[in-house]
Design a protein around this motif. Structure first.
Motif, short mmCIF file in Angstrom:
data_model
loop_
_atom_site.label_atom_id
_atom_site.label_comp_id
_atom_site.label_asym_id
_atom_site.label_seq_id
_atom_site.Cartn_x
_atom_site.Cartn_y
_atom_site.Cartn_z
N LYS A 13 -22.16 -35.22 18.85
CA LYS A 13 -21.52 -35.36 20.11
C LYS A 13 -21.87 -35.50 21.29
O LYS A 13 -21.64 -34.40 21.24
CB LYS A 13 -20.53 -36.04 18.60
CG LYS A 13 -20.49 -36.20 17.67
CD LYS A 13 -18.92 -35.75 16.95
CE LYS A 13 -19.03 -36.56 15.32
NZ LYS A 13 -17.77 -36.25 15.01
N ASP A 36 -19.80 -33.16 23.00
CA ASP A 36 -18.90 -32.21 23.35
C ASP A 36 -18.65 -31.46 24.67
O ASP A 36 -19.15 -31.34 25.39
CB ASP A 36 -19.57 -31.73 22.31
CG ASP A 36 -18.49 -30.40 21.43
OD1 ASP A 36 -17.55 -29.90 21.66
OD2 ASP A 36 -18.95 -29.04 21.05
N THR A 70 -17.12 -28.95 25.28
CA THR A 70 -17.21 -27.74 25.11
C THR A 70 -18.46 -27.05 25.44
O THR A 70 -18.85 -25.77 25.72
CB THR A 70 -16.91 -27.10 23.27
OG1 THR A 70 -17.92 -27.28 22.76
CG2 THR A 70 -15.45 -27.23 23.06
N SER A 95 -25.62 -31.14 20.18
CA SER A 95 -24.65 -31.48 19.44
C SER A 95 -25.02 -33.29 19.33
O SER A 95 -25.91 -33.72 20.19
CB SER A 95 -22.98 -31.11 19.96
OG SER A 95 -22.17 -31.96 18.99
#
Length: 374
Positions: A279, A281, A283, A277
């Protein structure tokens, strides 16, 4: 896939000293005291994964160009325009090295692609092949790198109609010096007239670039990153003159770690990719933050990774970063191997194994030869 103790050739130190590759501290980068052993099916797995990734990376490069996503990759505008033009005009690629994590059981995963200035080529193409022939003559090795390079340079010579190749880089650096010397050898065997020239000695006379012999550069092999070249005063003239350069400017797109999130976007859940990603993240779970144009393992940050792996500081701390799901490297006797899969003219042609006692493969890594099971 296994790691085994091996007996170095008795004359390896003399051989390495002869080519100025044996360090004063008797702690060489290329080290035959350990070797890796692969089965035929494991090599086939690495080949197929590398071929698939090469196709996917090509599609991702074209996607970046079509959608002008250069800023996400940390590529400045002046370099982006030139890279797009080079790709549109079909500028070829000679070589690149994919860094893969592989334990011999699960699918190989792409960590990054060294598509602009990869080194450790001579060790993979020549040194480990000589080791195999001397120590295990009945065995095989996934290694047709040398022959493939000669064929690639011969193809470029025929297509371009050129015959003079200038090779440049920071020749005071061992990696650059040895890679350039080896590329000079294979290009010469392919019929090129070769002229090695330290990059500081490349001149410009107002009309063109001249090499160490004072002759205009026709074709250039360079071990100097494109993002560095884009900051040089001569860059605009280089774009204007547009000499044949290997690797071509479009390879900076493939080399940027910013391509990793785009690959995951285009090919979600692909077994040879790690989630990534732009960003941070959560997750992703345990994850690694990488500077998009970083090198040699510098300035990597680990997030929620047990053991707090250490990455050396370097000059890339302020670069744009991407986030990639952490995937543990296999560990053999306290060493963590990374598979370097060499792509020559678009085709997987061999592997080299580098291992480090850190989970970041850096300047303290060792190159280990490999063989296939008898």
């Amino acid at each position: 896939m296994r790691r085994e103790a091996a007996t170095p050739r008795p004359d390896i130190k003399a051989r390495m000293q002869n080519i100025s590759l044996w360090p004063a501290d008797d702690n060489p980068y290329y080290d035959e005291r350990v070797a890796y052993v692969f089965s035929e099916s494991q090599i086939e797995t690495l080949y197929e994964a590398s071929l698939t990734l090469e196709r996917m990376i090509g599609e991702a490069v074209d996607h970046v160009i079509a959608n002008k996503r250069y800023a996400e990759l940390g590529i400045p505008e002046n370099l982006a325009r030139y890279a797009a033009a080079c790709r549109k005009n079909g500028h070829p690629s000679v070589y690149g090295r994919m860094d893969l994590v592989f334990d011999g059981i699960h699918p190989p995963k792409l960590l990054e692609y060294n598509a602009d200035t990869p080194t450790a080529l001579f060790e993979a193409a020549v040194l480990q092949w000589e080791w195999l022939k001397d120590q295990f003559p009945a065995c095989d090795q996934f290694n047709s790198i040398h022959e493939a390079l000669i064929a690639a340079w011969a193809k470029l010579k025929a297509q371009s109609g050129l015959n003079r190749l200038t090779l440049t880089g920071m020749l005071e650096e061992d990696d650059d010096r040895m890679t350039i010397a080896y590329m000079e050898d294979v290009a010469y065997q392919a019929g090129w007239r070769t002229i090695p020239t330290p990059i500081a000695e490349l001149g410009f006379d107002g009309r063109g670039f001249v090499d160490a012999e004072g002759v205009y550069v026709q074709a250039l092999f360079k071990l100097y990153p494109w993002d560095w070249m884009a900051q040089e005063e001569f860059f605009d003239r280089l774009v204007e003159l547009d000499p044949a350069v290997m690797e071509s400017a479009w390879r900076v797109i493939a080399a940027s770690k910013g391509l990793l999130p785009i690959l995951w976007e285009l090919f979600p859940d692909h077994p040879n990719l790690l989630p990534a990603s732009f960003k941070d993240d959560p997750t992703l779970g345990p994850r690694v933050s990488k500077p998009v144009l970083g090198r040699e393992g510098s300035d990597i940050h680990f997030i929620e990774v047990a053991g707090e792996p250490f990455a050396p500081p370097g000059p890339y701390a302020t670069q744009k970063r991407i986030y990639q799901a952490y995937h543990s490297l296999p560990c053999f006797d306290g060493w963590y191997p990374v598979i370097g899969s060499w792509i020559i003219d678009g085709e997987p042609c061999g592997i080299g194994v580098r291992e480090d006692q850190s989970r970041v493969t850096g300047l303290g890594a060792k190159f280990r030869p490999h063989r296939m099971e008898d």
